[in-house]
Design an enzyme around this catalytic site. Structure first.
Site, mmCIF file in Angstrom:
data_model
loop_
_atom_site.group_PDB
_atom_site.id
_atom_site.type_symbol
_atom_site.label_atom_id
_atom_site.label_comp_id
_atom_site.label_asym_id
_atom_site.label_seq_id
_atom_site.Cartn_x
_atom_site.Cartn_y
_atom_site.Cartn_z
ATOM 1 C CB VAL A 243 -0.992 -0.011 1.188
ATOM 2 C CG1 VAL A 243 -1.774 1.292 1.250
ATOM 3 C CG2 VAL A 243 -1.953 -1.188 1.068
ATOM 4 C CB CYS A 244 3.880 2.216 1.958
ATOM 5 S SG CYS A 244 3.185 2.084 3.629
ATOM 6 C CB SER A 245 5.042 0.412 -2.991
ATOM 7 O OG SER A 245 6.108 -0.077 -2.218
ATOM 8 C CG LEU B 101 5.606 7.428 -0.679
ATOM 9 C CD1 LEU B 101 4.446 7.209 0.250
ATOM 10 C CD2 LEU B 101 6.927 7.165 -0.013
#
Length: 153
Positions: free
Chosen positions: A45-47, A50
């Site tokens: 999710v973070c990838s 960002l």
């Protein structure tokens, strides 16, 4: 926990970026700042978040917004991730004291030891003008932060 609601002064901090260079929030006054807390580098999710933020970065730059992404990862992990993904903004390490800045912003999950998804848009004087909190399992819509940033200028 510090009050980071709209109208409150954002807690100041100095954290190292992915290149080991210190970044002090108050030194960026004079321009709006977007502070994006996320749990961990290299996670799915973070990838995605960002990567979306990187795609919008030129639009943030057009309106003069400094973009800072903060996690509890080490500078070494952030450098590897940033180099691999080509992120155009600074990734800041809230590694030690572990999660202290996330705690000051009220987004540290002390059970998991990571930052929750918190987004803070600061005006030119360092005052929180908008914030958003998203469950850890759900990605944010970074376009919402861009809309808010445009309303500041």
């Amino acid at each position: 926990m510090t009050n980071t609601a709209a109208g409150a002064r954002a807690p100041d901090f100095t954290l190292d970026d992915q290149h080991g260079r210190p970044v002090t929030l108050s030194a960026l006054r004079g321009g709006p700042v977007l502070v994006v807390f996320y749990p961990l580098a290299f996670s799915g999710v973070c990838s995605g978040e960002l990567t979306e933020l990187a795609g919008l970065y030129p639009r943030f730059a057009e309106v003069g917004v400094h973009v800072l992404a903060v996690s509890v990862d080490s500078t070494f992990a952030l450098r590897t991730w940033s180099d691999r993904e080509g992120f155009p903004f600074r990734l800041l390490s809230d590694f030690w004291p572990h999660g202290a800045v996330a705690e000051a912003y009220g987004v540290f999950d002390d059970r998991r030891g990571v930052a929750r998804r918190g987004t803070f848009l600061l005006d030119t004087g360092g005052v929180v003008r908008w914030s958003d909190h998203t469950p850890v399992s759900e990605p944010r819509e970074m376009g919402r932060a861009l809309e808010q940033a445009r309303s500041l200028v």
